[in-house]
Structure formats: C-alpha cells, structure tokens
Write a protein that holds these residues in place. Structure first.
Motif, PDB file in Angstrom:
ATOM      1  N   TYR A   2       3.837   3.800   8.350  1.00  0.00           N
ATOM      2  CA  TYR A   2       5.255   3.451   8.373  1.00  0.00           C
ATOM      3  C   TYR A   2       5.660   2.956   9.765  1.00  0.00           C
ATOM      4  N   LEU A   3       5.107   3.602  10.788  1.00  0.00           N
ATOM      5  CA  LEU A   3       5.362   3.132  12.158  1.00  0.00           C
ATOM      6  C   LEU A   3       4.730   1.762  12.389  1.00  0.00           C
ATOM      7  N   LEU A   4       3.571   1.546  11.768  1.00  0.00           N
ATOM      8  CA  LEU A   4       2.879   0.273  11.959  1.00  0.00           C
ATOM      9  C   LEU A   4       3.659  -0.883  11.340  1.00  0.00           C
ATOM     10  N   VAL A   5       4.391  -0.613  10.250  1.00  0.00           N
ATOM     11  CA  VAL A   5       5.208  -1.657   9.630  1.00  0.00           C
ATOM     12  C   VAL A   5       6.245  -2.172  10.623  1.00  0.00           C
ATOM     13  N   ILE A   6       6.928  -1.262  11.305  1.00  0.00           N
ATOM     14  CA  ILE A   6       7.958  -1.668  12.278  1.00  0.00           C
ATOM     15  C   ILE A   6       7.310  -2.374  13.468  1.00  0.00           C
ATOM     16  N   LEU A   7       6.165  -1.883  13.902  1.00  0.00           N
ATOM     17  CA  LEU A   7       5.472  -2.524  15.028  1.00  0.00           C
ATOM     18  C   LEU A   7       5.087  -3.966  14.695  1.00  0.00           C
ATOM     19  N   MET A   8       4.574  -4.195  13.496  1.00  0.00           N
ATOM     20  CA  MET A   8       4.204  -5.554  13.094  1.00  0.00           C
ATOM     21  C   MET A   8       5.435  -6.447  12.962  1.00  0.00           C
ATOM     22  N   ASP A   9       6.560  -5.865  12.545  1.00  0.00           N
ATOM     23  CA  ASP A   9       7.798  -6.640  12.459  1.00  0.00           C
ATOM     24  C   ASP A   9       8.242  -7.101  13.844  1.00  0.00           C
ATOM     25  N   ALA A  10       8.144  -6.199  14.822  1.00  0.00           N
ATOM     26  CA  ALA A  10       8.507  -6.564  16.197  1.00  0.00           C
ATOM     27  C   ALA A  10       7.538  -7.611  16.757  1.00  0.00           C
ATOM     28  N   GLU A  11       6.238  -7.455  16.466  1.00  0.00           N
ATOM     29  CA  GLU A  11       5.256  -8.413  16.950  1.00  0.00           C
ATOM     30  C   GLU A  11       5.454  -9.790  16.313  1.00  0.00           C
ATOM     31  N   THR A  14       0.826  -1.207   0.000  1.00  0.00           N
ATOM     32  CA  THR A  14       0.000   0.000   0.000  1.00  0.00           C
ATOM     33  C   THR A  14       0.862   1.259   0.000  1.00  0.00           C
ATOM     34  N   LEU A  15       1.942   1.241   0.775  1.00  0.00           N
ATOM     35  CA  LEU A  15       2.843   2.396   0.872  1.00  0.00           C
ATOM     36  C   LEU A  15       3.872   2.435  -0.255  1.00  0.00           C
ATOM     37  N   ASN A  16       3.848   1.421  -1.136  1.00  0.00           N
ATOM     38  CA  ASN A  16       4.850   1.303  -2.210  1.00  0.00           C
ATOM     39  C   ASN A  16       6.270   1.270  -1.631  1.00  0.00           C
ATOM     40  N   PHE A  17       6.387   0.550  -0.531  1.00  0.00           N
ATOM     41  CA  PHE A  17       7.679   0.407   0.154  1.00  0.00           C
ATOM     42  C   PHE A  17       8.087  -1.061   0.068  1.00  0.00           C
ATOM     43  N   LYS A  18       8.420  -1.497  -1.147  1.00  0.00           N
ATOM     44  CA  LYS A  18       8.726  -2.890  -1.386  1.00  0.00           C
ATOM     45  C   LYS A  18      10.208  -3.157  -1.165  1.00  0.00           C
ATOM     46  N   MET A  19      10.507  -4.341  -0.681  1.00  0.00           N
ATOM     47  CA  MET A  19      11.890  -4.751  -0.395  1.00  0.00           C
ATOM     48  C   MET A  19      12.417  -5.560  -1.575  1.00  0.00           C
ATOM     49  N   GLY A  20      12.543  -4.900  -2.755  1.00  0.00           N
ATOM     50  CA  GLY A  20      13.010  -5.595  -3.942  1.00  0.00           C
ATOM     51  C   GLY A  20      11.856  -6.249  -4.676  1.00  0.00           C
ATOM     52  N   ASN A  21      12.163  -7.343  -5.398  1.00  0.00           N
ATOM     53  CA  ASN A  21      11.147  -8.076  -6.136  1.00  0.00           C
ATOM     54  C   ASN A  21      11.297  -9.565  -5.853  1.00  0.00           C
ATOM     55  N   ARG A  22      10.591 -10.378  -6.637  1.00  0.00           N
ATOM     56  CA  ARG A  22      10.598 -11.812  -6.361  1.00  0.00           C
ATOM     57  C   ARG A  22      11.945 -12.459  -6.697  1.00  0.00           C
ATOM     58  N   HIS A  23      12.801 -11.767  -7.451  1.00  0.00           N
ATOM     59  CA  HIS A  23      14.085 -12.332  -7.844  1.00  0.00           C
ATOM     60  C   HIS A  23      15.238 -11.830  -6.974  1.00  0.00           C
ATOM     61  N   LYS A  24      15.085 -10.667  -6.384  1.00  0.00           N
ATOM     62  CA  LYS A  24      16.191 -10.081  -5.648  1.00  0.00           C
ATOM     63  C   LYS A  24      15.658  -9.294  -4.456  1.00  0.00           C
ATOM     64  N   PHE A  25      16.316  -9.441  -3.302  1.00  0.00           N
ATOM     65  CA  PHE A  25      15.932  -8.714  -2.094  1.00  0.00           C
ATOM     66  C   PHE A  25      16.786  -7.460  -1.965  1.00  0.00           C
ATOM     67  N   THR A  26      16.130  -6.351  -1.721  1.00  0.00           N
ATOM     68  CA  THR A  26      16.830  -5.079  -1.517  1.00  0.00           C
ATOM     69  C   THR A  26      16.375  -4.515  -0.181  1.00  0.00           C
ATOM     70  N   GLY A  27      17.275  -4.524   0.789  1.00  0.00           N
ATOM     71  CA  GLY A  27      16.926  -4.049   2.118  1.00  0.00           C
ATOM     72  C   GLY A  27      16.736  -2.547   2.167  1.00  0.00           C
ATOM     73  N   LYS A  28      15.692  -2.100   2.857  1.00  0.00           N
ATOM     74  CA  LYS A  28      15.426  -0.671   3.030  1.00  0.00           C
ATOM     75  C   LYS A  28      15.089  -0.420   4.491  1.00  0.00           C
ATOM     76  N   LYS A  29      15.363   0.789   4.937  1.00  0.00           N
ATOM     77  CA  LYS A  29      15.040   1.187   6.288  1.00  0.00           C
ATOM     78  C   LYS A  29      14.129   2.410   6.245  1.00  0.00           C
ATOM     79  N   ILE A  30      13.216   2.435   7.167  1.00  0.00           N
ATOM     80  CA  ILE A  30      12.313   3.581   7.274  1.00  0.00           C
ATOM     81  C   ILE A  30      13.029   4.682   8.048  1.00  0.00           C
ATOM     82  N   THR A  31      13.105   5.845   7.465  1.00  0.00           N
ATOM     83  CA  THR A  31      13.805   6.975   8.079  1.00  0.00           C
ATOM     84  C   THR A  31      12.805   8.023   8.542  1.00  0.00           C
ATOM     85  N   VAL A  32      13.327   8.995   9.294  1.00  0.00           N
ATOM     86  CA  VAL A  32      12.471  10.062   9.815  1.00  0.00           C
ATOM     87  C   VAL A  32      11.880  10.886   8.686  1.00  0.00           C
TER      88      VAL A  32
END
Length: 602
Positions: A98-107, A72-90
């Motif tokens: 964006y905060l909810l993404v990190i919260l769900m990751d921790a949960e 929904t946020l168009n914050f994809k971590m690469g595609n199905r062939h390659k992973f590209t790590g991204k971090k959410i910044t201020v």
C-alpha cells in the motif's frame, strides 16, 4: 491494442507484485511494516530508462506497476466505465505494498515533471505544466509521510519518507526560485540521509551518501543566490572535478558561471604574452581566458585519467569557439586593411597576434592531453601481464607511437605561428621539446621491434634514443628551466641502457635456442609429382606455369589383347536334308473343303 501492448510490456514485471517488496516486511496486522524507499526508486530508475535519461519510459513503468499493485491488492479505482476515487488510510496498512502504491504515484508525477523539463527548452509554455506535476509529486510524498507516521511502520521507513518528502519539496521550491526554503528542505534531506548512512550497512551507506552528493550542489547554489559569494567558487570547482551536475541544477549552474565570467570579463581589456600587450574586444575570448586558469588548476588536481581527459576536451572546445570569434574579426579586418598598418609594412597586427596566442594555447593543451594519455598507457603497459591473464587485450607500444606522432605534429605547427618567427627563445624551446618527444617516440618504436624479436633494428633505435637524449642534455645546460615541464630525459637514458643489456641477452639466448633447420632435398630428377608423392622435395616449378604433375603424353605400355577366332572348317561341311521334316502345303478346292469338314486327311 494499446492496452494489450502495455500489458505485454509489463509481463516481465508482474513477478514484482507477487512477492513482498524488496527490503520490506509483509506480515500480520500487528507486525511493523518497512519499505526501502531510496533503494526501490534507485533500482527502478536504473532499470527502466533513467540510466539513459529516458523519463518517459520510467513514467510508463510507474503507471504499469501502480495498476498491477492495485489489482493485486484488490484496491481498484472504479471500473472501465466509472472512476471512483479512494484513499489509502492507516487502517488499511496490512501490507507494505500500500505504501509502494503511493511511492510509485509520486515517482510517476516526478518523472513527468523531468520529462517536461527536457521539453521546456524548446517550448517554454511547458514550464507551467512542469510546476503542476512537481506539486502533485510533493502532495503524494506528503501522503506517504503521513501514513508512515503510523505505529505500524518502522522507524527507518519513517525517516526515509521524511527525507523523500524534503527532497521533492526542495526541488519544487528550487524551480520556483524560493532559495531559502529550498535550502532548508535540502539541508533536512541531507541530514537525514547522513544519519542513516552512519547507522546501517556499507551497501546502504553508499546509496545514502550518493544522494547526499547529489543534493550538495543544490544547497551551494541556493546559498549563492541568498548572498554567500564563497559558494560560487565551490560550485565551479565541483563542476570541474566531477564533470558537472544533473537535474534542475545543470542548466542553471552553466548559465550562472557564464554570467559570472561575463561580469569579470567586462573589466578585462588586454592581455600580455611574450612581451607584447594585446587589447581584447571579443567577449568570447575574454570569458575563455578568465576560465583558463581555473581549468588548468582543476586538471592539476584531477585524481584519475578520465577526469583529466574530460577537462582537456572542455578547454579545447572553448578554445576553438574563441578562435572562431577571432577568425571572424580577422576576416572583417582583412577587408578593411591596406598594404600598410600604422605606417609599417609586414607587421603582425594585434588581432593576428591574439590569434597566435589562442592557437598556442590550443596546441599546448593538445600536447598536454596526449602526454597525459601516453602516461596512462605506459602505466597500463607495466600492468599488461595481469590484464592478459584476465583475458583482456592490453595496450601495445604502437599505441604510444601514434600519440607521440601527434605531439610532434603539434610542435611543428607551433613553429609556424605568425609573429613568433623571430622569437629565438621560443624557437629554441620548441626544438628542445621536439628532441625530447622524438627520443620517446624512438624508444617505443624500439619496444615494438623487441616484441617481434628484431634485435638489430631495436638496438639501432636504442642508440638513436641515447643520441637524442644526450643532445637534449647538452642544449639544456644553459637553461635549467627548459626541461621543467618535459618528461625526465635522465630516467629515459637509464631505462634505455637497461633495455639494451636485456636485448643483447635475449638475442644470444634466442640464437642458441633456435634449432637447426633441415633443408629439404632439392629435386635432381625430372620425375613428375605423381611419381614422388611419398617423398618431400623442393620443386620451384610446381608454382610456375609449367608445373610437372604427370607425364603427358603418357608412354606406350604392352597390354594383353582379346584373341580372334576364324572357323575355316565350316565351309567344307555337308549338311543333312530336312525335307521330310517340313509340313506339306494342303490342296485347295471343294474336295479339300469337304475332306476338311469330315476330318479326312491325305
């Protein structure tokens, strides 16, 4: 196919990401963002598996929701062939999701750790994976706390992020047995939630206070391991009052209580009951007897019926385990025994007497539990009209009769315990209790007869209740303390007298209100049923094998018949000749043939 199943499972959850997060703010870049962290995780946990302790289901939900949020946020971590790590910044904080993404990751990491916690009981190697996932959850909570320090996030969300970070770090240090650091983290979390509870609405305050209650046993456990011995008593009382704890503390607390009682049991060598001292060599029996006093105190302090029922079940279960240990020792002793014990024939051994003592405790607790249930049902009977108005089925006197039947059966078993046959005071006490509970049983049997308007039977039973109650009063004059733990007999007598007057009045009114029944006419003739359908009459033969339904064989009846005609004049009629009307037959031969060709006719 697995991906399709996951997408199908999450179709009903897609709407969560099409609207702003509950309790949060979603606006322009200059607006402050907010996120109800505790409310979101509690609602998600209750709706997706944690109500039944299914951490794997909750972990799958967190994964699916993270994927939908990133899409929904168009914050994809690469595609199905390659992973590209991204971090959410201020700088990216234009949406609270964006905060909810990190919260769900921790949960997700936390729920995986709790799942491994359940599986580590049978597979100890999973404990290392458990600690790894807890560290991962703490790392995501740290990222969430750093992002919430931004000026774009409101103050309430900052405090909740700090409390969430302190809670997860405390759980990690608790599992690593770093008691002092864990207690500091839990205290920080508790302080933040207490301040939030005092500053916001009642609904949120209940949520925050619930989290504080979850943390309090962990703090006391850490304090005990640091050296505070008073914390142990508080933990045991809390366990007895609230039914235990959940999460990381549950197994540790049970093990700690068992170890503490085992240490105390090491110094316990004998017990005295009814003037006889018995040595105790079985550890299970020692631990049970040491915890019995605490459990009885907790039952007396219990505020509701459910807590009492749970405590009674707990002590009865422990008593059964102790009795099983004594039975095993009795079997071993029976094989080694001769016909005499210490030169005396027929004497009950110490082990048999200990078995009688434990059986007495078990039966006494069962009687108290049933009496407590009966008291609750009696209160419900008084509130029965209100329950019926709400459409619920209320209790009936028959439910109480069954409870008192069980109590009388337990009392009969008490009189048969080995070693107590010659104890006159004990036998007299049991007889007194039996009379009291018989009186109450008769009272509720009479109440059940009143409900079906059997006035004479109910009146006889009320008289029997008074007979039992007066007999109890006559026998208890010499010993006033014998009725101390029993239901009040004098109150029962007053209630029975009032019920008798009400019963007599109801019987009189019922006899006056009964309309005179018109007796149907008896059958006086032998008409079958088909000839008297318009009139009602009692005919006992209709339900027998020779019912008179129709007349058989039917009677003869005169009916008009079709007439027969005989034409006698036809025999004397002379019919005219018809020979001239008949066509003569043509002659055959050559002449006839030639005439036929040229059209000549004769």
């Amino acid at each position: 196919m697995a991906a399709e199943r996951q997408l199908g499972t999450g179709m009903d959850e897609n709407k969560e990401n099409e609207r702003p997060v509950a309790g949060g703010k979603k606006g322009a870049l200059g607006d402050s963002l907010g996120l109800e962290i505790l409310q979101i995780i509690k609602e998600s946990q209750q709706q997706h598996g944690l109500r039944h302790g299914d951490f794997q289901r909750y972990r799958g939900y967190c994964s699916r929701r993270m994927r939908r949020l990133r899409k929904t946020l168009n914050f994809k971590m690469g595609n199905r062939h390659k992973f590209t790590g991204k971090k959410i910044t201020v700088e990216m904080l234009s949406d609270n999701r964006y905060l909810l993404v990190i919260l769900m990751d921790a949960e997700r990491a936390w729920s995986y750790a709790m799942q491994l916690k359940q599986e580590a009981n049978t597979e100890p190697r999973k404990r290392f994976h458990l600690l790894s996932r807890l560290r991962k959850a703490v790392k995501h909570a740290e990222d969430l706390e750093k992002l919430c320090d931004s000026d774009r996030v409101d103050a309430k969300t900052k405090l909740e992020a700090q409390a969430y970070m302190a809670y997860l770090s405390g759980m990690l240090q608790f599992e690593q047995q770093q008691w002092e650091d864990a207690m500091n983290a839990f205290n920080k979390c508790k302080t933040i939630y207490e301040k939030l509870a005092s500053a916001f609405t009642e609904e949120l305050a209940v949520l925050y206070n619930q989290r504080v209650e979850e943390i309090s046993p962990n703090i006391r456990y850490c304090a005990y391991n640091i050296g505070d011995q008073s914390a142990m008593n508080e933990l045991m009382q809390m366990r007895l009052r609230t039914g235990g704890t959940e999460g990381l503390l549950a197994e540790k607390l049970e093990a700690l209580i068992t170890q503490t009682r085992a240490k105390q049991a090491a110094t316990m060598s004998e017990v005295e009951w009814r003037g006889r001292t018995m040595p105790i060599k079985i550890d299970r029996v020692r631990i049970f007897l040491l915890g019995l006093a605490d459990t009885e105190a907790a039952i007396a302090q219990a505020e509701n019926a459910e807590t009492k029922e749970r405590l009674f079940e707990s002590v009865l279960s422990e008593c059964r385990d102790a009795l099983q240990g004594v039975r095993e020792e009795l079997k071993a002793e029976q094989r080694q025994r001769d016909s005499t014990i210490d030169g005396e024939i027929g004497r009950v051994s110490n082990l048999q007497y200990l078995h009688s003592y434990l059986s007495y405790i078990k039966l006494s607790m069962a009687i108290k539990r049933n009496e407590s249930m009966a008291t609750s049902l009696q209160k419900a009977l008084l509130e029965q009209p209100q329950a019926e108005e709400d459409g619920k089925r209320g209790p009936r006197p028959q439910d109480l009769i069954r409870l008192y039947d069980i109590i009388l059966q337990n009392l009969a078993e008490l009189t048969q315990l080995p070693g107590l046959e010659d104890d006159q005071s004990f036998q007299k006490e049991i007889v007194m209790k039996t009379l009291v509970y018989k009186a109450y049983r008769c009272f509720f049997i009479a109440q059940s007869y009143v409900l079906v308007k059997k006035w004479s039977e109910a009146l006889v039973l009320y008289d029997r209740v008074l007979k039992y109650a007066k007999e109890v009063q006559a026998k208890s004059k010499g010993s006033k303390n014998s009725l101390k733990e029993l239901p009040d007999v004098q109150e029962l007598i007053m209630q029975v007298n009032a019920e008798k007057y009400s019963l007599q009045a109801a019987a009189i009114l019922d006899s006056r209100d009964t309309p005179e029944e018109v007796s149907p006419a008896q059958v006086k003739d032998n008409k079958p049923l088909c000839e008297r359908l318009d009139s009602f009459s009692l005919d006992p033969t209709l339900v027998s094998k020779h019912a008179s339904l129709v007349r058989f064989p039917p009677d003869f009846q005169p009916i008009p018949c079709k007439p027969l005609f005989f034409d006698l004049a036809f025999n004397h009629v002379t019919l005219p000749s018809l020979e001239d009307k008949l066509e003569q037959k043509a002659k055959s031969g050559l002449t006839g043939y030639i005439k036929g060709i040229f059209g000549f006719r004769s």
